[in-house]
Write a protein that holds these residues in place. Structure first.
Motif, PDB file in Angstrom:
ATOM      1  N   ASN A   1       3.429  23.584 -18.906  1.00  0.00           N
ATOM      2  CA  ASN A   1       2.117  23.437 -18.498  1.00  0.00           C
ATOM      3  C   ASN A   1       1.407  22.154 -18.593  1.00  0.00           C
ATOM      4  OD1 ASN A   1      -0.609  24.194 -17.910  1.00  0.00           O
ATOM      5  ND2 ASN A   1      -0.902  25.724 -19.198  1.00  0.00           N
ATOM      6  N   PHE A   2       1.176  21.572 -17.556  1.00  0.00           N
ATOM      7  CA  PHE A   2       0.552  20.220 -17.656  1.00  0.00           C
ATOM      8  C   PHE A   2      -0.836  20.132 -17.883  1.00  0.00           C
ATOM      9  CE2 PHE A   2       3.900  17.297 -16.451  1.00  0.00           C
ATOM     10  CZ  PHE A   2       5.147  18.185 -16.110  1.00  0.00           C
ATOM     11  N   GLN A   3      -1.620  21.148 -18.144  1.00  0.00           N
ATOM     12  CA  GLN A   3      -3.239  21.284 -18.134  1.00  0.00           C
ATOM     13  C   GLN A   3      -3.694  20.356 -19.209  1.00  0.00           C
ATOM     14  OE1 GLN A   3      -4.573  22.927 -15.640  1.00  0.00           O
ATOM     15  NE2 GLN A   3      -6.280  21.979 -16.212  1.00  0.00           N
ATOM     16  N   ASP A   4      -3.193  20.290 -20.319  1.00  0.00           N
ATOM     17  CA  ASP A   4      -3.492  19.315 -21.375  1.00  0.00           C
ATOM     18  C   ASP A   4      -2.883  18.291 -21.597  1.00  0.00           C
ATOM     19  OD1 ASP A   4      -1.838  20.905 -22.638  1.00  0.00           O
ATOM     20  OD2 ASP A   4      -2.957  21.190 -24.424  1.00  0.00           O
ATOM     21  N   ILE A   5      -2.022  17.791 -20.388  1.00  0.00           N
ATOM     22  CA  ILE A   5      -0.999  16.618 -20.736  1.00  0.00           C
ATOM     23  C   ILE A   5      -1.553  15.681 -19.952  1.00  0.00           C
ATOM     24  CG2 ILE A   5       1.226  15.830 -20.074  1.00  0.00           C
ATOM     25  CD1 ILE A   5       2.591  18.271 -20.396  1.00  0.00           C
ATOM     26  N   PRO A   6      -1.899  14.279 -20.475  1.00  0.00           N
ATOM     27  CA  PRO A   6      -2.711  13.240 -19.881  1.00  0.00           C
ATOM     28  C   PRO A   6      -1.623  12.785 -18.823  1.00  0.00           C
ATOM     29  CG  PRO A   6      -2.469  12.683 -22.494  1.00  0.00           C
ATOM     30  CD  PRO A   6      -1.713  14.067 -22.087  1.00  0.00           C
ATOM     31  N   ILE A   7      -2.149  12.561 -17.799  1.00  0.00           N
ATOM     32  CA  ILE A   7      -1.540  12.013 -16.522  1.00  0.00           C
ATOM     33  C   ILE A   7      -2.099  10.690 -16.397  1.00  0.00           C
ATOM     34  CG2 ILE A   7      -0.878  12.238 -14.019  1.00  0.00           C
ATOM     35  CD1 ILE A   7      -0.523  14.931 -14.626  1.00  0.00           C
ATOM     36  N   CYS A   8      -1.581   9.654 -16.428  1.00  0.00           N
ATOM     37  CA  CYS A   8      -1.880   8.186 -16.075  1.00  0.00           C
ATOM     38  C   CYS A   8      -1.611   7.794 -14.567  1.00  0.00           C
ATOM     39  CB  CYS A   8      -1.209   7.304 -17.109  1.00  0.00           C
ATOM     40  SG  CYS A   8      -1.242   7.615 -18.736  1.00  0.00           S
ATOM     41  N   VAL A   9      -2.449   7.518 -13.704  1.00  0.00           N
ATOM     42  CA  VAL A   9      -2.062   7.083 -12.599  1.00  0.00           C
ATOM     43  C   VAL A   9      -2.532   5.582 -12.134  1.00  0.00           C
ATOM     44  CG1 VAL A   9      -2.480   9.329 -11.767  1.00  0.00           C
ATOM     45  CG2 VAL A   9      -4.357   7.993 -11.519  1.00  0.00           C
ATOM     46  N   GLU A  10      -2.010   5.074 -11.248  1.00  0.00           N
ATOM     47  CA  GLU A  10      -2.305   3.920 -10.897  1.00  0.00           C
ATOM     48  C   GLU A  10      -1.646   3.579  -9.175  1.00  0.00           C
ATOM     49  OE1 GLU A  10       0.310   0.960 -12.705  1.00  0.00           O
ATOM     50  OE2 GLU A  10      -0.718  -0.794 -12.117  1.00  0.00           O
ATOM     51  N   ALA A  11      -2.468   2.928  -8.437  1.00  0.00           N
ATOM     52  CA  ALA A  11      -2.063   2.825  -7.065  1.00  0.00           C
ATOM     53  C   ALA A  11      -2.053   1.445  -6.469  1.00  0.00           C
ATOM     54  CB  ALA A  11      -2.877   3.905  -6.251  1.00  0.00           C
ATOM     55  N   THR A  12      -1.519   1.132  -5.405  1.00  0.00           N
ATOM     56  CA  THR A  12      -1.866  -0.193  -4.717  1.00  0.00           C
ATOM     57  C   THR A  12      -3.080  -0.432  -4.222  1.00  0.00           C
ATOM     58  OG1 THR A  12      -0.473   0.857  -2.928  1.00  0.00           O
ATOM     59  CG2 THR A  12       0.678  -0.546  -4.410  1.00  0.00           C
ATOM     60  N   GLU A  13      -3.802   0.762  -3.629  1.00  0.00           N
ATOM     61  CA  GLU A  13      -5.265   0.390  -3.098  1.00  0.00           C
ATOM     62  C   GLU A  13      -6.036   1.735  -3.312  1.00  0.00           C
ATOM     63  OE1 GLU A  13      -2.588   1.407  -1.476  1.00  0.00           O
ATOM     64  OE2 GLU A  13      -3.456   2.914  -0.049  1.00  0.00           O
ATOM     65  N   GLU A  14      -7.313   1.821  -3.181  1.00  0.00           N
ATOM     66  CA  GLU A  14      -8.054   2.785  -3.574  1.00  0.00           C
ATOM     67  C   GLU A  14      -7.793   4.017  -2.586  1.00  0.00           C
ATOM     68  OE1 GLU A  14     -10.656   2.863  -5.533  1.00  0.00           O
ATOM     69  OE2 GLU A  14     -10.450   1.014  -6.350  1.00  0.00           O
ATOM     70  N   LYS A  15      -7.449   3.981  -1.533  1.00  0.00           N
ATOM     71  CA  LYS A  15      -7.243   5.086  -0.958  1.00  0.00           C
ATOM     72  C   LYS A  15      -6.238   5.939  -1.498  1.00  0.00           C
ATOM     73  CE  LYS A  15      -6.484   7.357   3.585  1.00  0.00           C
ATOM     74  NZ  LYS A  15      -5.798   7.181   4.879  1.00  0.00           N
ATOM     75  N   THR A  16      -5.067   5.360  -2.086  1.00  0.00           N
ATOM     76  CA  THR A  16      -3.821   5.880  -2.713  1.00  0.00           C
ATOM     77  C   THR A  16      -4.402   6.489  -3.881  1.00  0.00           C
ATOM     78  OG1 THR A  16      -2.243   4.799  -1.299  1.00  0.00           O
ATOM     79  CG2 THR A  16      -1.453   5.749  -3.309  1.00  0.00           C
ATOM     80  N   LEU A  17      -5.274   5.583  -4.628  1.00  0.00           N
ATOM     81  CA  LEU A  17      -5.620   6.077  -5.998  1.00  0.00           C
ATOM     82  C   LEU A  17      -6.279   7.414  -5.926  1.00  0.00           C
ATOM     83  CD1 LEU A  17      -5.465   5.064  -9.035  1.00  0.00           C
ATOM     84  CD2 LEU A  17      -7.743   4.153  -8.309  1.00  0.00           C
ATOM     85  N   ALA A  18      -7.258   7.473  -5.076  1.00  0.00           N
ATOM     86  CA  ALA A  18      -7.911   8.682  -4.585  1.00  0.00           C
ATOM     87  C   ALA A  18      -7.354   9.911  -4.568  1.00  0.00           C
ATOM     88  CB  ALA A  18      -8.942   8.471  -3.653  1.00  0.00           C
ATOM     89  N   THR A  19      -6.014   9.828  -3.788  1.00  0.00           N
ATOM     90  CA  THR A  19      -5.198  10.729  -3.323  1.00  0.00           C
ATOM     91  C   THR A  19      -4.294  11.165  -4.576  1.00  0.00           C
ATOM     92  OG1 THR A  19      -4.720  10.006  -1.228  1.00  0.00           O
ATOM     93  CG2 THR A  19      -3.065  11.387  -1.971  1.00  0.00           C
TER      94      THR A  19
ATOM     95  N   ASN B   1       0.949  -0.955   0.007  1.00  0.00           N
ATOM     96  CA  ASN B   1       0.077   0.123  -0.088  1.00  0.00           C
ATOM     97  C   ASN B   1       0.868   1.233   0.101  1.00  0.00           C
ATOM     98  OD1 ASN B   1       0.450   0.507   2.863  1.00  0.00           O
ATOM     99  ND2 ASN B   1      -0.814  -1.342   2.995  1.00  0.00           N
ATOM    100  N   LYS B   2       0.103   2.319  -0.209  1.00  0.00           N
ATOM    101  CA  LYS B   2       0.852   3.760  -0.295  1.00  0.00           C
ATOM    102  C   LYS B   2       1.983   3.866  -1.355  1.00  0.00           C
ATOM    103  CE  LYS B   2      -0.221   6.195   4.019  1.00  0.00           C
ATOM    104  NZ  LYS B   2       0.487   6.960   4.776  1.00  0.00           N
ATOM    105  N   GLY B   3       1.661   2.870  -2.674  1.00  0.00           N
ATOM    106  CA  GLY B   3       2.410   2.796  -3.717  1.00  0.00           C
ATOM    107  C   GLY B   3       1.549   3.385  -4.894  1.00  0.00           C
ATOM    108  N   GLY B   4       2.341   3.863  -5.743  1.00  0.00           N
ATOM    109  CA  GLY B   4       1.605   4.407  -7.066  1.00  0.00           C
ATOM    110  C   GLY B   4       2.281   4.787  -8.230  1.00  0.00           C
ATOM    111  N   VAL B   5       1.755   5.006  -9.255  1.00  0.00           N
ATOM    112  CA  VAL B   5       2.291   5.667 -10.540  1.00  0.00           C
ATOM    113  C   VAL B   5       1.879   6.975 -10.925  1.00  0.00           C
ATOM    114  CG1 VAL B   5       2.916   5.039 -12.905  1.00  0.00           C
ATOM    115  CG2 VAL B   5       2.780   3.203 -11.269  1.00  0.00           C
ATOM    116  N   PHE B   6       2.662   7.884 -11.225  1.00  0.00           N
ATOM    117  CA  PHE B   6       2.329   9.218 -11.798  1.00  0.00           C
ATOM    118  C   PHE B   6       2.893   9.422 -12.988  1.00  0.00           C
ATOM    119  CE2 PHE B   6       1.696  13.865 -11.435  1.00  0.00           C
ATOM    120  CZ  PHE B   6       0.434  13.918 -10.887  1.00  0.00           C
ATOM    121  N   TYR B   7       2.207   9.183 -14.130  1.00  0.00           N
ATOM    122  CA  TYR B   7       3.000   9.037 -15.442  1.00  0.00           C
ATOM    123  C   TYR B   7       2.411  10.248 -16.268  1.00  0.00           C
ATOM    124  CZ  TYR B   7       4.269   7.570 -20.129  1.00  0.00           C
ATOM    125  OH  TYR B   7       4.884   7.632 -21.538  1.00  0.00           O
ATOM    126  N   PRO B   8       3.054  11.429 -16.644  1.00  0.00           N
ATOM    127  CA  PRO B   8       2.415  12.314 -17.629  1.00  0.00           C
ATOM    128  C   PRO B   8       2.950  11.941 -18.980  1.00  0.00           C
ATOM    129  CG  PRO B   8       4.234  13.406 -15.840  1.00  0.00           C
ATOM    130  CD  PRO B   8       4.386  11.836 -15.876  1.00  0.00           C
TER     131      PRO B   8
END
Lengths: 258, 258
Positions: free
Chosen positions: B118-136, B100-107
């Motif tokens: 400016n990251f406004q229109d850059i897709p960010i792909c996220v993934e996390a070990t569990e729901e709570k971290t994903l929401a964060t 848990n508390k692990g994730g990916v934050f890939y622009p």
């Protein structure tokens, strides 16, 4: 100028209306296509003809037919008093069989056939049999575009080859990218920003200098991951392998960040 | 959030300032680079450290190091109480070694390392070990971008492969196009409009459907002219031949205009 249009394909449908908006008069349209020909003539407010007769009041004949048809039509127009130009990237000026009043008027962009296409920032490559016709074509090009180049047939053919890399080949790579994103259920549009950034960066300087990625930095681990994933798509594998090898070959002696 | 940054390369230099502008606090920068590390920390208004110590007040550790260094650093951070995310397109979430508390934050864009990106229109792909971290991570991503995707590691790797086609391979083709125009003394910029039109048309629908050119229509005469001209550039010939064959293979059973 008074311009007669031969052909009613994508080039004619884009270019003739732009010339009309540029202040020129279209004296007629000739085409073998009984649907698109009359339709274009109607749009241009001129006569359509299914037999090749050039109206007397014509200054310039615009040949927008297929490459192979160009010398054949030029031959049948040998006695025409007007200037004759073709619009191809690859056909030699020589193919018109003229010593004077012959030329090339080649707009360097993809023609989608839309009649409202704006040529203002589309490069137009012109060439002519002699100075007087060249001056006429330059003036004509300047009425619809602010990017006009004088270019001989050999140079134009080279530029056309470069255009194939820029448009046809790039589009094919994007087709592969779309196949990959579709395969994993991600919208192709996720790559839109990256594609635009790629073009922007490449034209901000020298594309060779802004090359990045696993092939450039020799990252075999990532390359293997990609090839493993692509295994079910043999065309994607072949392209990936060829381009990876080519990038490595071009960059092998150039140190720098990946 | 309070974010600690590991690494001072292009990703860190683009992403950390964007997060700062997004309203987050950077609690420090750790890097082995004695030049870019302190420089980035100074810009962010935080401490720089050349030994890896995570400040207590840290909610999230942003790993922006090379792919191979990610699992090694993650291991040494095993006892960290904060969330740890990496920013790679190809490294598995699993590589962080966390339940848990692990994730990916890939622009998904090329990082030029500019701090005003400016990251406004850059897709960010996220993934996390569990729901709570994903929401964060979703909330974090939304503070800097309006294009946020939840994506597992396998899908992200596929998208990364598609990105290699879109960016690295396309840029390499543009490098070849530049070599060709340079060879005949024509400015590379003559292809700029065409390149932009190509991207625009490809993303307006399906790139496979807007494919044009000699390879698509089987125009052997033009293909031969191009190959003859390119003969002095063996890399260009190899790419031209491979891409031409690939376009023909993909389109062979699809009638339509060239």
């Amino acid at each position: 100028m008074r311009i007669f249009v031969i052909g009613s394909g994508r080039m004619a449908n884009a270019l003739a209306p732009a010339l009309l908006r540029g202040g020129h008069k279209i004296t007629g349209v000739y085409s073998r296509n009984a649907k698109s020909g009359p339709s274009l003539a109607r749009y241009l407010g001129c006569d359509f003809s299914s037999t090749l007769v050039i109206p007397k009041n014509t200054d310039l004949i615009l040949l927008t037919v297929h490459d192979d048809a160009t010398p054949i039509l030029a031959k049948s127009l040998r006695s025409a008093k007007s200037i004759i130009v073709h619009t191809s990237g690859t056909v030699d000026l020589f193919a018109l069989g003229r010593k004077n009043k012959g030329g090339v008027f080649y707009p360097l962009d993809t023609m989608n056939g839309k009649r409202n296409m704006n040529f203002q920032d589309i490069p137009i490559c012109v060439e002519a049999t002699e100075e007087k016709t060249l001056a006429t074509l330059l003036a004509l090009a300047n009425t619809i575009s602010s990017e006009v180049y004088v270019m001989d047939s050999k140079t134009r053919m080279a530029v056309h080859a470069a255009a194939v890399f820029t448009n046809n080949f790039t589009n094919h790579l994007l087709g592969m990218a779309a196949a990959i994103t579709n395969q994993v259920g991600v919208p192709f549009n996720i790559l839109k920003k990256l594609a635009h950034t790629t073009i922007k960066n490449a034209f901000a300087g020298n594309p060779v200098e802004v090359q990045t990625g696993p092939a450039k930095r020799g990252d075999q681990k990532t390359i293997k991951k990609h090839l493993d994933f692509l295994a079910k798509n043999p065309e994607a594998v072949k392209l990936y392998a060829t381009l990876t090898r080519s990038i490595a070959a071009v960059h092998k002696n150039k140190p720098g960040k990946g």
